[in-house]
Structure formats: C-alpha cells, structure tokens
Write a protein that holds these residues in place. Structure first.
Motif, PDB file in Angstrom:
ATOM      1  N   THR A  97       0.848  -1.185   0.000  1.00 15.56           N
ATOM      2  CA  THR A  97       0.000   0.000   0.000  1.00 15.56           C
ATOM      3  C   THR A  97       0.889   1.241   0.000  1.00 15.56           C
ATOM      4  O   THR A  97       1.758   1.395   0.859  1.00 15.56           O
ATOM      5  CB  THR A  97      -0.914   0.027   1.237  1.00 15.56           C
ATOM      6  N   ILE A  98       0.653   2.101  -0.997  1.00 25.81           N
ATOM      7  CA  ILE A  98       1.403   3.358  -1.106  1.00 25.81           C
ATOM      8  C   ILE A  98       0.419   4.492  -0.830  1.00 25.81           C
ATOM      9  O   ILE A  98      -0.596   4.627  -1.528  1.00 25.81           O
ATOM     10  CB  ILE A  98       2.025   3.513  -2.510  1.00 25.81           C
ATOM     11  N   THR A  99       0.730   5.298   0.181  1.00 23.27           N
ATOM     12  CA  THR A  99      -0.186   6.369   0.592  1.00 23.27           C
ATOM     13  C   THR A  99       0.541   7.707   0.593  1.00 23.27           C
ATOM     14  O   THR A  99       1.699   7.802   1.040  1.00 23.27           O
ATOM     15  CB  THR A  99      -0.737   6.099   2.006  1.00 23.27           C
ATOM     16  N   CYS A 100      -0.143   8.738   0.092  1.00 18.16           N
ATOM     17  CA  CYS A 100       0.402  10.100   0.131  1.00 18.16           C
ATOM     18  C   CYS A 100      -0.773  11.066   0.205  1.00 18.16           C
ATOM     19  O   CYS A 100      -1.610  11.106  -0.723  1.00 18.16           O
ATOM     20  CB  CYS A 100       1.246  10.375  -1.107  1.00 18.16           C
ATOM     21  N   GLU A 101      -0.858  11.815   1.328  1.00 17.58           N
ATOM     22  CA  GLU A 101      -2.013  12.685   1.597  1.00 17.58           C
ATOM     23  C   GLU A 101      -3.294  11.857   1.443  1.00 17.58           C
ATOM     24  O   GLU A 101      -3.464  10.847   2.117  1.00 17.58           O
ATOM     25  CB  GLU A 101      -1.988  13.915   0.675  1.00 17.58           C
ATOM     26  N   LYS A 102      -4.164  12.202   0.495  1.00 20.47           N
ATOM     27  CA  LYS A 102      -5.433  11.471   0.378  1.00 20.47           C
ATOM     28  C   LYS A 102      -5.400  10.401  -0.715  1.00 20.47           C
ATOM     29  O   LYS A 102      -6.403   9.737  -0.977  1.00 20.47           O
ATOM     30  CB  LYS A 102      -6.569  12.463   0.103  1.00 20.47           C
ATOM     31  N   ALA A 103      -4.255  10.250  -1.351  1.00 24.48           N
ATOM     32  CA  ALA A 103      -4.127   9.242  -2.413  1.00 24.48           C
ATOM     33  C   ALA A 103      -3.636   7.927  -1.822  1.00 24.48           C
ATOM     34  O   ALA A 103      -2.738   7.904  -0.970  1.00 24.48           O
ATOM     35  CB  ALA A 103      -3.154   9.730  -3.478  1.00 24.48           C
ATOM     36  N   LYS A 104      -4.225   6.820  -2.288  1.00 26.29           N
ATOM     37  CA  LYS A 104      -3.854   5.503  -1.787  1.00 26.29           C
ATOM     38  C   LYS A 104      -3.854   4.501  -2.937  1.00 26.29           C
ATOM     39  O   LYS A 104      -4.812   4.416  -3.697  1.00 26.29           O
ATOM     40  CB  LYS A 104      -4.841   5.070  -0.692  1.00 26.29           C
ATOM     41  N   PHE A 105      -2.753   3.760  -3.060  1.00 26.58           N
ATOM     42  CA  PHE A 105      -2.634   2.741  -4.107  1.00 26.58           C
ATOM     43  C   PHE A 105      -2.337   1.394  -3.454  1.00 26.58           C
ATOM     44  O   PHE A 105      -1.500   1.306  -2.551  1.00 26.58           O
ATOM     45  CB  PHE A 105      -1.485   3.068  -5.071  1.00 26.58           C
ATOM     46  N   ASP A 106      -3.019   0.359  -3.920  1.00 25.59           N
ATOM     47  CA  ASP A 106      -2.724  -1.005  -3.492  1.00 25.59           C
ATOM     48  C   ASP A 106      -2.226  -1.791  -4.696  1.00 25.59           C
ATOM     49  O   ASP A 106      -2.866  -1.767  -5.763  1.00 25.59           O
ATOM     50  CB  ASP A 106      -3.980  -1.689  -2.919  1.00 25.59           C
ATOM     51  N   LEU A 107      -1.101  -2.481  -4.543  1.00 24.54           N
ATOM     52  CA  LEU A 107      -0.600  -3.299  -5.643  1.00 24.54           C
ATOM     53  C   LEU A 107       0.132  -4.513  -5.085  1.00 24.54           C
ATOM     54  O   LEU A 107       0.608  -4.504  -3.943  1.00 24.54           O
ATOM     55  CB  LEU A 107       0.304  -2.495  -6.577  1.00 24.54           C
ATOM     56  N   ALA A 108       0.217  -5.542  -5.921  1.00 28.53           N
ATOM     57  CA  ALA A 108       0.867  -6.784  -5.493  1.00 28.53           C
ATOM     58  C   ALA A 108       2.382  -6.644  -5.626  1.00 28.53           C
ATOM     59  O   ALA A 108       2.888  -6.191  -6.654  1.00 28.53           O
ATOM     60  CB  ALA A 108       0.363  -7.945  -6.340  1.00 28.53           C
ATOM     61  N   GLY A 109       3.079  -7.029  -4.584  1.00 29.16           N
ATOM     62  CA  GLY A 109       4.533  -7.052  -4.650  1.00 29.16           C
ATOM     63  C   GLY A 109       5.032  -8.456  -4.928  1.00 29.16           C
ATOM     64  O   GLY A 109       4.251  -9.400  -5.064  1.00 29.16           O
TER      65      GLY A 109
END
Length: 369
Positions: A97-109
């Motif tokens: 999970t990559i989060t910055c302010e109100k943006a959030k991304f989920d991706l498979a590692g």
C-alpha cells in the motif's frame, strides 16, 4: 515493512535505479525495483544482470522488511503523487500500500527472495576520479561508439590504466576518440572494456561536481562506480580490444590551425543542405592562408572560406560532416589543429600533449558533384 520518505528523495532514487531495469526480459522479477529496509537505511536496487544500480534514500523505517515492486508502475505512481510524505507498507501476503495525503494505491509485490542482488565485488583496487572529470571524459568519447552489436567490443569503451594515466578510447569503424587524464595515484596496468550503455547511464546520474569523487574499482568481469550513496555495478565486455596504437600516426604532410567555433559553425551551416540519411560529404579545400568548405546536394550548395595557419602542402579532402561536428563539439579549446597526410589517409585532430585525439577517416568525393 513500513517506510516513510519524502517524495523528492524517493523519486530521485527510483529514477536513478530505473536505468538498470530491462525494457524486455523473460524474467519478471528483473522488471522490479527492490526496496530494502532491513538495516538502518533504505536502499533501492534494480538489476538486469548486466547492469545493477543501488542507491540509498533518506527516510524513516517504521517496520523493517523487503519487497520487490514492478518498476514501471511504481515509478509512475511516485511521479504523480503530491509533493508530500509517502508511506509504503507491505503485509505478509506481499500486498503493498502506497499512501500520500489522500491518495492511496494497493498493488501486489513480489518476494525479495526471487530478486537478483548485486554481485559482491572484491575491491583490490580503488581509484578516485572527480565526478566532473569522469563525466567530461565520457562525454568527449561516447559519441563514437558503434550503435549496433555486429562487433560487441565497438559498443563499449576501452578504459586503459597505466601508471598515473587513464586513457579512454572508443571507435565505430569510421573514427576513433581518445581522451587521456592524469590520475591522483599510480595504479597497476589494466585494460577494461566498459559497455557504452553503462557509461551513458553514469553521465545521467552523476552530478558532475569538481570537488566530489567517483570511486572506481574492478575485477576481470565487473566494474564498480560508487558516488553519492549510489553503487553502479556493470559487467565488462569480454575480448581483447583493438590495437589502437597501430592506427595512430605522428606523420603528416599538412598541418592546419583553425578557430574551432568558426570551423564548427561553418560545417553546421553546410549540413542544412544534407537530408537525414544522405551521405553527401563536406569538401575541405586547404590552401595557403584559408580553408574553403564546400557542400553540394540536390537541395543546394554552400561555399565558405575560413582563415587558417598552415604548414605543408595544399590538400583537398572530403569528410562525413557529422563526424567532424561530433568531435569539434566536445573540444573545449578555442583553436584546434588538424594533421593530414593525403586525401585517402585519416585526419587527426589533437592537442600538443595528446590529451585528446580524434581520428576521422575521409570519404571519396567527386570534385564536380
């Protein structure tokens, strides 16, 4: 794993290591950037098996760990995030999970166990070269490596160490570029052929400051460049490099001193009449006090005269204008000296101490064409 870092620091790190991510590969793990937060610093690594780059970035390690993330999507996400603090967190299933302010991304590692780490290099020899000098030497030679792989050795540059001297050589079959620099210490004689791609990438990520050094070390198979918390490890090109000294000569029948800027600008103007892919030569008609530059194509023609200092015979000789332009652009002197034998022999552009030598083969031409 959980880390926090500033966007600018992360983006710089990702951009640096991305140069070692292959554009095509049959091994998906090589398309990833490894985030290593298992020690006191955050390290980013990419490795295409020929070139590996590792860099350290500033940040806070909240929870230690390692993860490999697809480089292309990771780079795009980071680039488009707000200029703020970024959180990267992974769980036991490698979900990231990559989060910055109100943006959030989920991706498979991917598991770090699958990743190809940089090879461990035994540093028997370490040579310090200023970032500025290394970057300049590469800039002044890299343009004359071959851009195809019919002869692998021509796609790299010779790094020849001898005493306190480093000589860097490149060639493509039509020209040779040589730069010689003095090192800060004596080293054992050694010849290495470094891939052109590695050197091109080095020039893009080295800042080029005079008072900062690159530490260079090597084995029989690898060369290592260390600078600014970054390590670049590259495979060397195997094989014996061409016998350059046999191609060089101090004999000449005509010696010409000419203002570099005037000469370069005149050739540049002449290329207005040469379409891309057209092999029209520029003809140099060397007289007693002037050199006349002529070019003629289907588009039009140009004729220009430049004053010179000349020793020896008059001469008319033709060249690919691009080869002259490439060499002249990287020479820093106001005046250059050309050494010529005849219309069929190579032209040498060099300084008195031979700190630089540019050999350019002439081309055939018809005087009336």
């Amino acid at each position: 794993m959980k880390i926090l870092c500033n966007k600018a620091d992360l983006l710089k790190g990702v951009s640096t290591v991305s140069k070692a991510v292959p554009s095509k590969t049959t091994m998906p793990i090589l398309e990833c950037i490894l985030i290593d937060a298992t020690s006191a610093v955050i390290k980013l690594t990419a490795n295409d098996m020929d070139l590996g780059i590792q860099t350290e970035i500033k940040g806070t390690i909240v929870e230690k760990g390692m993860i490999a993330i697809d480089a292309k999507i990771f780079s795009e996400i980071v680039r488009k995030l707000p200029d703020s603090e970024i959180s990267i967190e992974t769980n036991d299933n490698l979900q990231t999970t990559i989060t910055c302010e109100k943006a959030k991304f989920d991706l498979a590692g991917k598991s770090a166990d699958e990743f190809s780490f940089l090879p461990k290099i035994e540093k028997d020899v370490s040579i310090n070269i200023s970032e500025f000098t290394l970057k300049e030497v590469i800039r002044q030679t890299l343009f004359s490596i071959a851009d195809n792989e019919t002869n692998k050795l021509m796609t790299g540059e010779l790094f020849e160490f001898s005493g306190s001297t480093l000589r860097v050589v490149s060639l493509d079959g039509h020209r040779i570029s040589i730069r010689k620099i003095e090192l800060k210490e004596d080293v054992e004689s050694k010849k290495l052929v470094v891939p052109g791609k590695t050197l091109s990438d080095i020039t893009k990520i080295v800042s080029g400051e005079i008072d900062k050094d690159v530490v260079l070390s090597y084995t029989n198979n690898h060369i290592v460049f260390e600078f600014d918390n970054t390590t670049v490890v590259s495979r060397l090109i195997e094989g014996d490099y061409f016998k350059i000294d046999q191609m060089l000569s101090n004999d000449y029948e005509t010696k010409v001193k000419i203002n570099k800027r005037e000469f370069l600008n005149s050739i540049d103007r002449a290329t207005l009449f040469v379409k891309e892919g057209d092999k029209k030569p520029i003809i140099l008609d060397i007289g007693e006090e002037a050199i006349e530059l002529k070019i003629k194509s289907q588009i039009g023609s140009m004729d220009e005269s430049i004053n010179i200092e000349k020793e020896g015979k008059d001469l008319m000789i033709g060249f690919n204008p691009k080869f002259l332009i490439d060499a002249l652009r990287v020479i820093d002197e106001d005046e250059v000296t050309l050494y010529l034998m005849n219309a069929k022999a190579p032209c040498f552009i060099k300084d008195e101490k031979e700190n630089y030598i540019y050999l350019i083969l002439p081309v055939n031409f018809n005087v009336g064409a």
